[in-house]
Motif scaffolding. Structure first.
Motif, PDB file in Angstrom:
ATOM      1  N   ASP A   1      -1.237  -1.695   4.897  1.00  0.00           N
ATOM      2  CA  ASP A   1      -2.236  -1.083   5.782  1.00  0.00           C
ATOM      3  C   ASP A   1      -3.061  -2.221   6.381  1.00  0.00           C
ATOM      4  O   ASP A   1      -3.786  -2.923   5.669  1.00  0.00           O
ATOM      5  CB  ASP A   1      -3.124  -0.138   4.974  1.00  0.00           C
ATOM      6  CG  ASP A   1      -4.169   0.576   5.822  1.00  0.00           C
ATOM      7  OD1 ASP A   1      -4.438   0.125   6.957  1.00  0.00           O
ATOM      8  OD2 ASP A   1      -4.726   1.576   5.337  1.00  0.00           O
ATOM      9  N   HIS A   2      -2.970  -2.398   7.698  1.00  0.00           N
ATOM     10  CA  HIS A   2      -3.618  -3.549   8.335  1.00  0.00           C
ATOM     11  C   HIS A   2      -5.133  -3.521   8.188  1.00  0.00           C
ATOM     12  O   HIS A   2      -5.791  -4.574   8.269  1.00  0.00           O
ATOM     13  CB  HIS A   2      -3.225  -3.619   9.820  1.00  0.00           C
ATOM     14  CG  HIS A   2      -3.865  -2.571  10.682  1.00  0.00           C
ATOM     15  ND1 HIS A   2      -4.923  -2.845  11.517  1.00  0.00           N
ATOM     16  CD2 HIS A   2      -3.594  -1.250  10.849  1.00  0.00           C
ATOM     17  CE1 HIS A   2      -5.275  -1.746  12.161  1.00  0.00           C
ATOM     18  NE2 HIS A   2      -4.482  -0.760  11.773  1.00  0.00           N
TER      19      HIS A   2
ATOM     20  N   HIS B   1      -3.630  -0.237  16.185  1.00  0.00           N
ATOM     21  CA  HIS B   1      -3.131   0.977  15.555  1.00  0.00           C
ATOM     22  C   HIS B   1      -1.624   0.871  15.435  1.00  0.00           C
ATOM     23  O   HIS B   1      -0.965   0.181  16.201  1.00  0.00           O
ATOM     24  CB  HIS B   1      -3.529   2.233  16.358  1.00  0.00           C
ATOM     25  CG  HIS B   1      -2.798   2.381  17.666  1.00  0.00           C
ATOM     26  ND1 HIS B   1      -3.219   1.754  18.820  1.00  0.00           N
ATOM     27  CD2 HIS B   1      -1.666   3.041  17.993  1.00  0.00           C
ATOM     28  CE1 HIS B   1      -2.392   2.043  19.798  1.00  0.00           C
ATOM     29  NE2 HIS B   1      -1.437   2.826  19.337  1.00  0.00           N
ATOM     30  N   VAL B   2      -1.069   1.550  14.464  1.00  0.00           N
ATOM     31  CA  VAL B   2       0.372   1.541  14.236  1.00  0.00           C
ATOM     32  C   VAL B   2       1.059   2.377  15.313  1.00  0.00           C
ATOM     33  O   VAL B   2       0.668   3.519  15.569  1.00  0.00           O
ATOM     34  CB  VAL B   2       0.713   2.101  12.839  1.00  0.00           C
ATOM     35  CG1 VAL B   2       2.221   2.176  12.634  1.00  0.00           C
ATOM     36  CG2 VAL B   2       0.066   1.242  11.759  1.00  0.00           C
TER      37      VAL B   2
ATOM     38  N   HIS C   1       2.592  -2.542   8.824  1.00  0.00           N
ATOM     39  CA  HIS C   1       2.952  -1.212   8.323  1.00  0.00           C
ATOM     40  C   HIS C   1       4.410  -1.192   7.853  1.00  0.00           C
ATOM     41  O   HIS C   1       4.710  -0.637   6.786  1.00  0.00           O
ATOM     42  CB  HIS C   1       2.735  -0.172   9.421  1.00  0.00           C
ATOM     43  CG  HIS C   1       3.069   1.223   9.007  1.00  0.00           C
ATOM     44  ND1 HIS C   1       2.170   2.051   8.381  1.00  0.00           N
ATOM     45  CD2 HIS C   1       4.232   1.933   9.103  1.00  0.00           C
ATOM     46  CE1 HIS C   1       2.748   3.210   8.122  1.00  0.00           C
ATOM     47  NE2 HIS C   1       4.004   3.171   8.546  1.00  0.00           N
TER      48      HIS C   1
ATOM     49  N   ALA D   1      -0.350  -4.566  13.734  1.00  0.00           N
ATOM     50  CA  ALA D   1      -0.558  -3.438  12.826  1.00  0.00           C
ATOM     51  C   ALA D   1       0.768  -2.775  12.471  1.00  0.00           C
ATOM     52  O   ALA D   1       0.993  -2.374  11.316  1.00  0.00           O
ATOM     53  CB  ALA D   1      -1.508  -2.424  13.467  1.00  0.00           C
ATOM     54  N   THR D   2       1.665  -2.685  13.442  1.00  0.00           N
ATOM     55  CA  THR D   2       2.969  -2.049  13.225  1.00  0.00           C
ATOM     56  C   THR D   2       3.848  -2.892  12.320  1.00  0.00           C
ATOM     57  O   THR D   2       4.527  -2.370  11.420  1.00  0.00           O
ATOM     58  CB  THR D   2       3.656  -1.797  14.577  1.00  0.00           C
ATOM     59  OG1 THR D   2       2.788  -1.018  15.419  1.00  0.00           O
ATOM     60  CG2 THR D   2       4.969  -1.064  14.398  1.00  0.00           C
TER      61      THR D   2
ATOM     62  N   LYS E   1       3.593   4.509  15.873  1.00  0.00           N
ATOM     63  CA  LYS E   1       4.480   5.302  15.039  1.00  0.00           C
ATOM     64  C   LYS E   1       5.744   5.743  15.763  1.00  0.00           C
ATOM     65  O   LYS E   1       6.761   6.039  15.120  1.00  0.00           O
ATOM     66  CB  LYS E   1       3.723   6.508  14.483  1.00  0.00           C
ATOM     67  CG  LYS E   1       2.603   6.112  13.527  1.00  0.00           C
ATOM     68  CD  LYS E   1       1.902   7.314  12.912  1.00  0.00           C
ATOM     69  CE  LYS E   1       0.816   6.857  11.935  1.00  0.00           C
ATOM     70  NZ  LYS E   1       0.083   8.003  11.328  1.00  0.00           N
TER      71      LYS E   1
ATOM     72  N   HIS F   1       0.816  -1.209   0.000  1.00  0.00           N
ATOM     73  CA  HIS F   1       0.000   0.000   0.000  1.00  0.00           C
ATOM     74  C   HIS F   1       0.851   1.261   0.000  1.00  0.00           C
ATOM     75  O   HIS F   1       0.402   2.321  -0.416  1.00  0.00           O
ATOM     76  CB  HIS F   1      -0.925   0.010   1.219  1.00  0.00           C
ATOM     77  CG  HIS F   1      -1.906  -1.120   1.217  1.00  0.00           C
ATOM     78  ND1 HIS F   1      -2.091  -1.953   2.298  1.00  0.00           N
ATOM     79  CD2 HIS F   1      -2.741  -1.587   0.244  1.00  0.00           C
ATOM     80  CE1 HIS F   1      -3.018  -2.854   2.011  1.00  0.00           C
ATOM     81  NE2 HIS F   1      -3.419  -2.659   0.770  1.00  0.00           N
TER      82      HIS F   1
END
Length: 483
Positions: free
Chosen positions: A455-456, A476-477, A450, A446-447, A479, A54
């Motif tokens: 994109d999970h 959630h990633v 990424h 998710a990380t 970051k 992605h």
């Protein structure tokens, strides 16, 4: 009866009708098997597959060093001197806050705190605290990111292990390696996208089982391929004695023709998967012996990983093999090392376990780095949950055990777009609850996706009327972990 006779005379029934109208799609699918990249940009599930990756990935491959049985964070990367000072005292109710306990200690009348039998020192630019049990890991501390704030809901090994591998505590969900195989495909057409390595330590072991590397509801070509320590690294791969390679080739061509006829008749996607698996096995007959041969590795590499790397099936040997597989383009290498379940006799058992893995884990980081591969290879080290700050059973300061603790534990990550030389997250002074930057299992998944350019929320698969993903409906990633 008349209806059946009419269908027979016309050569049609519902099954045949549906299979006939699917022939065009079936032919395209078969063509994509014979020429894997032919339709890469055009075949997608709701435009998911043709969009992958992605975005620009930080990592191309993953090596997951899973420490099966749950190593204690309090004897590894989460230094809590207060536990030594208050050894034998009760865990305060204000810290536990009524949280549920596992079955092993739920019947205990008291919860005496116990500190680490081993000392800790600070290392690297981040001054990270690392146990004396991990001197080799301490040397590469500036290359790794220690996450001290992992947590999960699972309190027993099977669901916790399954959760980390598949994103769900129940079975029959695709593993992380299978999701990446499905989403990103192969880098090397002569090797599987997803390989599995097993080793046993000297401590109390928890079992591993094929559901951990299952394809679940994805096509079976995405299942992890297990390597063994036997003379045949992949079982049933070699030809029977007396069979020539050209004979095998002719046989596979005939089988493919028969399977193609079956596919045109029934439209079952597992038939095309079977064709693809036969072809992969044929190509692996040449690739596997080459990638598992360590005779050409220089003495400096053998010394780096330690003498155990010459013994097939050991953790060190599997770390070296993981590097060779990753270097050859295997997308996801999953290594399971058993023996971390220290409910008693922890000081003795954990010392043996740490000695098993410390040198080889650090060597893998150094080896990838010197080959210029660490930046594009994500390495992960950790178990399925952590260990309690209180003693299981009667307290003995030199011979204690710890129960399961899902509320806070440590892992480390390296390479592949992860910030090196940092410590992320924090727990309270008792090491019981997370006080900064919690990271859930879904966030962890998710990380990772990424970092691989995925994109999970968009990597999904429709099964039984519902779209599934590795992170379910969560995650959630993180970051702050990314370069």
């Amino acid at each position: 009866m008349e209806k059946e006779q009419l269908e027979h005379s016309l050569g049609h029934n519902r099954r045949k009708f549906l299979s006939k109208v699917s022939l065009g799609i079936g032919s395209l699918a078969l063509g994509s098997l014979l020429i894997p990249d032919l339709f890469r940009k055009g075949v997608a599930e709701d435009d998911i597959m043709d969009a992958l990756p992605h975005f620009a990935p930080k990592a191309k491959r993953v090596i997951y060093l899973f420490q099966n049985g749950a190593p204690s964070q309090l004897e590894s990367f989460d230094y809590k001197p207060l536990l030594n000072k208050q050894a034998g005292m009760e865990l305060p109710d204000s810290i536990r806050m009524g949280q549920r306990l596992t079955g092993m200690t739920s019947g205990q009348s008291s919860f005496p705190l116990v500190g680490s039998y081993y000392g800790f020192q600070q290392y690297g630019e981040a001054r990270a605290w690392i146990s004396d049990l991990f001197p080799y890991t301490a040397k590469v501390v500036d290359d790794i990111c220690i996450v001290k704030s992992m947590y999960t809901e699972a309190i027993n090994h099977d669901p916790a292990l399954t959760f980390f591998q598949t994103g769900a505590q129940v079975g029959n969900r695709p593993s992380m390696g299978s999701w990446l195989s499905y989403g990103l495909g192969n880098e090397n057409n002569n090797l599987p996208a997803f390989c599995v390595l097993l080793s046993k330590g000297k401590g109390n072991g928890q079992g591993v089982y094929s559901k951990l590397w299952t394809n679940g509801f994805l096509d079976s070509v995405h299942q992890g391929v297990q390597f063994s320590a036997s003379e045949d690294p992949v079982l049933y791969l070699n030809d029977p004695k007396g069979m020539r390679r050209e004979d095998r080739r002719r046989m596979l061509d005939k089988i493919a023709q028969l399977n193609q006829i079956n596919y045109q008749a029934f439209g079952d996607p597992e038939i095309t998967a079977k064709i693809q698996q036969y072809e992969m096995a044929f190509r692996m007959q040449t690739a596997v012996p080459e990638v598992t041969d360590i005779s050409k590795e220089p003495d400096s590499i053998i010394k780096m990983y330690g003498p155990d790397c010459l013994v097939p099936g050991t953790y060190a040997a599997n770390c070296l093999l993981a590097r060779k597989l990753s270097e050859s383009g295997v997308r996801f290498v999953q290594l399971y090392h058993q023996g971390w379940d220290q409910h008693d006799n922890l000081p003795s058992e954990m010392a043996k376990q740490a000695k098993d893995v410390d040198q080889a884990s650090a060597a893998l980081i150094q080896d990838l780095k010197q080959r210029g591969l660490l930046d594009e290879t994500l390495v992960i080290w950790g178990g399925e949950f952590g260990r309690t700050n209180y003693c299981q059973g009667e307290i003995q300061l030199d011979n204690y055990g710890r129960d399961h603790h899902p509320k806070a534990f440590s892992i480390w990550m390296a390479g592949g777009g992860v910030k090196p030389g940092i410590v992320y997250g924090e727990t309270d002074e008792f090491g019981y609850n997370i006080t900064e930057n919690p990271v859930h299992v879904h966030d962890f998944h998710a990380t990772i996706l990424h970092l691989m350019g995925v994109d999970h929320e968009r990597l999904t698969y429709k099964h039984l009327g519902r779209r599934y993903r590795l992170t379910d409906v969560h995650g959630h990633v993180v970051k702050d972990l990314l370069v």
